[in-house]
Design a protein around this motif. Structure first.
Motif, PDB file in Angstrom:
ATOM      1  N   VAL A  33      64.634  47.104  38.848  1.00 27.86           N
ATOM      2  CA  VAL A  33      63.663  47.846  39.641  1.00 27.86           C
ATOM      3  C   VAL A  33      63.152  47.021  40.824  1.00 27.86           C
ATOM      4  O   VAL A  33      63.138  47.516  41.963  1.00 27.86           O
ATOM      5  N   PRO A  34      62.730  45.746  40.637  1.00 27.66           N
ATOM      6  CA  PRO A  34      62.290  44.970  41.809  1.00 27.66           C
ATOM      7  C   PRO A  34      63.369  44.818  42.878  1.00 27.66           C
ATOM      8  O   PRO A  34      63.068  44.927  44.072  1.00 27.66           O
ATOM      9  N   LEU A  35      64.617  44.584  42.490  1.00 28.95           N
ATOM     10  CA  LEU A  35      65.680  44.426  43.478  1.00 28.95           C
ATOM     11  C   LEU A  35      65.958  45.736  44.209  1.00 28.95           C
ATOM     12  O   LEU A  35      66.195  45.743  45.424  1.00 28.95           O
ATOM     13  N   ALA A  36      65.931  46.852  43.491  1.00 30.52           N
ATOM     14  CA  ALA A  36      66.150  48.146  44.129  1.00 30.52           C
ATOM     15  C   ALA A  36      65.027  48.455  45.122  1.00 30.52           C
ATOM     16  O   ALA A  36      65.272  48.959  46.232  1.00 30.52           O
ATOM     17  N   LEU A  37      63.792  48.154  44.750  1.00 29.56           N
ATOM     18  CA  LEU A  37      62.664  48.392  45.646  1.00 29.56           C
ATOM     19  C   LEU A  37      62.713  47.470  46.858  1.00 29.56           C
ATOM     20  O   LEU A  37      62.388  47.876  47.978  1.00 29.56           O
ATOM     21  N   GLU A  38      63.123  46.225  46.629  1.00 25.77           N
ATOM     22  CA  GLU A  38      63.284  45.287  47.742  1.00 25.77           C
ATOM     23  C   GLU A  38      64.316  45.811  48.729  1.00 25.77           C
ATOM     24  O   GLU A  38      64.138  45.728  49.947  1.00 25.77           O
ATOM     25  N   TYR A  92      66.071  56.754  35.407  1.00 28.67           N
ATOM     26  CA  TYR A  92      65.986  56.038  36.682  1.00 28.67           C
ATOM     27  C   TYR A  92      67.098  56.455  37.636  1.00 28.67           C
ATOM     28  O   TYR A  92      66.943  56.345  38.861  1.00 28.67           O
ATOM     29  N   THR A  93      68.221  56.890  37.116  1.00 26.37           N
ATOM     30  CA  THR A  93      69.376  57.191  37.963  1.00 26.37           C
ATOM     31  C   THR A  93      69.226  58.503  38.720  1.00 26.37           C
ATOM     32  O   THR A  93      70.039  58.790  39.605  1.00 26.37           O
ATOM     33  N   PHE A  94      68.214  59.312  38.399  1.00 27.03           N
ATOM     34  CA  PHE A  94      68.065  60.623  39.026  1.00 27.03           C
ATOM     35  C   PHE A  94      67.140  60.606  40.240  1.00 27.03           C
ATOM     36  O   PHE A  94      66.987  61.631  40.907  1.00 27.03           O
ATOM     37  N   THR A  95      66.502  59.470  40.524  1.00 26.42           N
ATOM     38  CA  THR A  95      65.571  59.407  41.646  1.00 26.42           C
ATOM     39  C   THR A  95      65.445  57.964  42.125  1.00 26.42           C
ATOM     40  O   THR A  95      65.725  57.023  41.379  1.00 26.42           O
ATOM     41  N   SER A  96      65.026  57.811  43.372  1.00 25.32           N
ATOM     42  CA  SER A  96      64.706  56.477  43.897  1.00 25.32           C
ATOM     43  C   SER A  96      63.268  56.417  44.383  1.00 25.32           C
ATOM     44  O   SER A  96      62.874  55.470  45.073  1.00 25.32           O
ATOM     45  N   SER A  97      62.464  57.409  44.014  1.00 28.86           N
ATOM     46  CA  SER A  97      61.079  57.466  44.456  1.00 28.86           C
ATOM     47  C   SER A  97      60.258  56.375  43.793  1.00 28.86           C
ATOM     48  O   SER A  97      60.202  56.299  42.552  1.00 28.86           O
ATOM     49  N   PRO A  98      59.585  55.516  44.572  1.00 30.34           N
ATOM     50  CA  PRO A  98      58.736  54.488  43.970  1.00 30.34           C
ATOM     51  C   PRO A  98      57.637  55.065  43.075  1.00 30.34           C
ATOM     52  O   PRO A  98      57.285  54.465  42.049  1.00 30.34           O
ATOM     53  N   ILE A  99      57.109  56.256  43.436  1.00 29.65           N
ATOM     54  CA  ILE A  99      56.052  56.863  42.628  1.00 29.65           C
ATOM     55  C   ILE A  99      56.602  57.280  41.269  1.00 29.65           C
ATOM     56  O   ILE A  99      55.987  57.035  40.215  1.00 29.65           O
ATOM     57  N   VAL A 100      57.783  57.887  41.267  1.00 34.87           N
ATOM     58  CA  VAL A 100      58.400  58.296  40.008  1.00 34.87           C
ATOM     59  C   VAL A 100      58.771  57.070  39.184  1.00 34.87           C
ATOM     60  O   VAL A 100      58.610  57.056  37.960  1.00 34.87           O
ATOM     61  N   TRP A 101      59.254  56.034  39.859  1.00 35.10           N
ATOM     62  CA  TRP A 101      59.616  54.815  39.130  1.00 35.10           C
ATOM     63  C   TRP A 101      58.396  54.159  38.503  1.00 35.10           C
ATOM     64  O   TRP A 101      58.498  53.533  37.454  1.00 35.10           O
ATOM     65  N   PHE A 102      57.249  54.280  39.152  1.00 35.75           N
ATOM     66  CA  PHE A 102      56.016  53.791  38.530  1.00 35.75           C
ATOM     67  C   PHE A 102      55.786  54.526  37.211  1.00 35.75           C
ATOM     68  O   PHE A 102      55.472  53.907  36.184  1.00 35.75           O
ATOM     69  N   ALA A 103      55.956  55.857  37.219  1.00 33.14           N
ATOM     70  CA  ALA A 103      55.754  56.649  36.008  1.00 33.14           C
ATOM     71  C   ALA A 103      56.790  56.295  34.939  1.00 33.14           C
ATOM     72  O   ALA A 103      56.467  56.206  33.747  1.00 33.14           O
ATOM     73  N   LEU A 104      58.036  56.087  35.350  1.00 23.16           N
ATOM     74  CA  LEU A 104      59.074  55.723  34.387  1.00 23.16           C
ATOM     75  C   LEU A 104      58.811  54.347  33.794  1.00 23.16           C
ATOM     76  O   LEU A 104      58.995  54.123  32.596  1.00 23.16           O
ATOM     77  N   ASN A 105      58.381  53.409  34.639  1.00 21.50           N
ATOM     78  CA  ASN A 105      58.050  52.071  34.141  1.00 21.50           C
ATOM     79  C   ASN A 105      56.882  52.141  33.157  1.00 21.50           C
ATOM     80  O   ASN A 105      56.835  51.411  32.164  1.00 21.50           O
ATOM     81  N   LEU A 163      75.001  52.671  37.590  1.00 22.05           N
ATOM     82  CA  LEU A 163      75.736  52.024  36.503  1.00 22.05           C
ATOM     83  C   LEU A 163      74.908  50.991  35.743  1.00 22.05           C
ATOM     84  O   LEU A 163      74.926  50.979  34.499  1.00 22.05           O
ATOM     85  N   PRO A 164      74.159  50.087  36.400  1.00 20.66           N
ATOM     86  CA  PRO A 164      73.384  49.113  35.617  1.00 20.66           C
ATOM     87  C   PRO A 164      72.319  49.765  34.740  1.00 20.66           C
ATOM     88  O   PRO A 164      72.058  49.298  33.624  1.00 20.66           O
ATOM     89  N   PHE A 165      71.707  50.866  35.189  1.00 22.03           N
ATOM     90  CA  PHE A 165      70.707  51.547  34.370  1.00 22.03           C
ATOM     91  C   PHE A 165      71.352  52.219  33.160  1.00 22.03           C
ATOM     92  O   PHE A 165      70.795  52.190  32.053  1.00 22.03           O
ATOM     93  N   LEU A 166      72.532  52.803  33.355  1.00 21.51           N
ATOM     94  CA  LEU A 166      73.239  53.421  32.235  1.00 21.51           C
ATOM     95  C   LEU A 166      73.692  52.357  31.231  1.00 21.51           C
ATOM     96  O   LEU A 166      73.647  52.583  30.016  1.00 21.51           O
TER      97      LEU A 166
END
Length: 389
Positions: A33-38, A92-105, A163-166
């Motif tokens: 997640v940090p690398l994707a956001l970066e 995680y593979t269905f979105t790249s939204s930082p807000i959604v990723w906050f909820a998933l995290n 792929l890494p998330f799966l």
């Protein structure tokens, strides 16, 4: 005394195997997640906040974990949490939204805390006091072994894309496999009603300070060490390998630290580990990013700082017994998460404000606080006595 000489009680074997799988999952998943956001150009302070969502989720559920385990069973609860965690990894593979990723995290933290808290309660319940530091060292070694292999998994599947998330979802399911034969025979967790959070902290303040400082150091390392490396001009995959060096140090140093802590005052060992960790993170900010010395510094930092956590667990296990250990271990885990919640946003903000050196300065401050607490404890109450064979 070798690791095999720690009593191999039947209930201890499956949980240690599950911990090794959990370490592999952590090593592979934490940098993603940090690398994707970066890569998306998200600022480091926001990355820290999103990364901290995992800890918020864990804190929201931690106090309920022992009671849920008593109601549904230790293994059924752990397996259920692992399955939900695997599903979140896929999401995680269905979105790249930082807000959604906050909820998933946030959701990930709520379920990931279950096997983590219960595994430490399980180990502390069955191990003998004279072997406690070494048993916790074996626990930490297995976690570290998995975490060291995690970045190598990323070398094979990459660090970007679905792929890494799966892959992490599949790894999560491995945690459940060694537990299934113990569905009904795992140690029963029966938490006792007792005093609240503050009273537990006051009963074992040094152990709790160890948990908090380790939470700062480890969660900042896994969230920001690859980001630190990329910012210094290192390739992302190489930055992920810095994490391997961080946890390989644990494989080398954890057993000697545990052996020493079963023979001398554990508080003295804790003071030495926290002071050395402070010095190493400051050295990291001075070393050229492409120099081989960086890997040496990261390896030593990982090995020594990782030892703070099992030292705290050993102090905790000596202080609490039976049902009380479930409550105490839960608070201990919450303090570890609290360290990440405080440390990750502060470190991100410090790196935005002062550059890469902000990482070292922030971590050094918290390590020094823990070292001061250990030194004050040494000057205070009666020494930490434990049985030595």
């Amino acid at each position: 005394m070798s690791p095999n000489s720690v009593p191999a009680r039947r209930p201890l074997v499956p949980i240690l195997a599950a911990c090794a799988a959990a370490g592999l999952l952590a090593g592979a998943s934490w940098p993603l997640v940090p690398l994707a956001l970066e890569r998306q150009g998200v600022d480091k302070a926001s990355i820290g906040v999103i990364a901290a969502a995992w800890g918020i989720g864990m804190l929201l559920t931690a106090t309920r974990i022992p009671r849920l385990a008593a109601r549904y069973g230790t293994v059924p609860l752990m397996v259920g949490a692992v399955v939900v965690g695997a599903a979140v990894s896929v999401a995680y593979t269905f979105t790249s939204s930082p807000i959604v990723w906050f909820a998933l995290n946030l959701t990930h933290g709520a379920v990931d805390g279950v096997p983590w808290v219960l595994s430490e309660i399980w180990i502390n319940m069955v191990v003998e006091e004279r072997h406690r530091s070494r048993a916790m060292a074996i626990y930490a070694i297995l976690i570290a072994a998995g975490m060291a292999l995690g970045p190598f998994v990323l070398q094979a599947v990459g660090v970007y894309g679905p792929l890494p998330f799966l892959t992490c979802a599949l790894i999560a399911l491995l945690i459940a496999l060694p537990l299934l034969p113990y569905w009904k025979s795992a140690p029963a967790i029966a938490p006792q009603a007792g005093s609240g959070f503050v009273a537990v902290v006051l009963a074992a303040p040094l152990a709790m300070l160890a948990a908090f400082s380790t939470g700062v150091g480890e969660q900042v390392a896994f969230s920001f060490l690859p980001v630190y490396a990329v910012g210094a001009g290192v390739a992302p995959k190489t930055g992920a390998l810095w994490l391997s060096a961080f946890v390989v140090g644990n494989l080398v140093l954890q057993w000697p630290i545990g052996w020493l802590a079963d023979r001398v005052d554990r508080r003295a060992v804790l003071a030495g580990a926290t002071m050395a960790s402070a010095a190493l993170v400051l050295l990291l900010t001075l070393a050229p990013a492409h120099s081989p010395i960086v890997l040496v510094i990261v390896l030593l930092w990982g090995g020594i700082s990782f030892g703070i956590y099992p030292l705290g667990l050993a102090l905790l296990g000596r202080r609490f017994r039976h049902g009380d250990i479930a409550r105490a271990n839960t608070v201990f885990s919450m303090l570890y998460i609290g360290g990440g919640l405080v440390g990750q946003p502060l470190t991100g903000a410090a790196m935005d404000q002062f550059g890469d050196v902000g990482l070292g300065w922030t971590l050094a401050f918290f390590y020094v606080v823990a070292a001061t607490g250990a030194l004050l404890a040494l000057r205070g109450s009666e020494g930490d006595r434990h049985v030595v064979e």
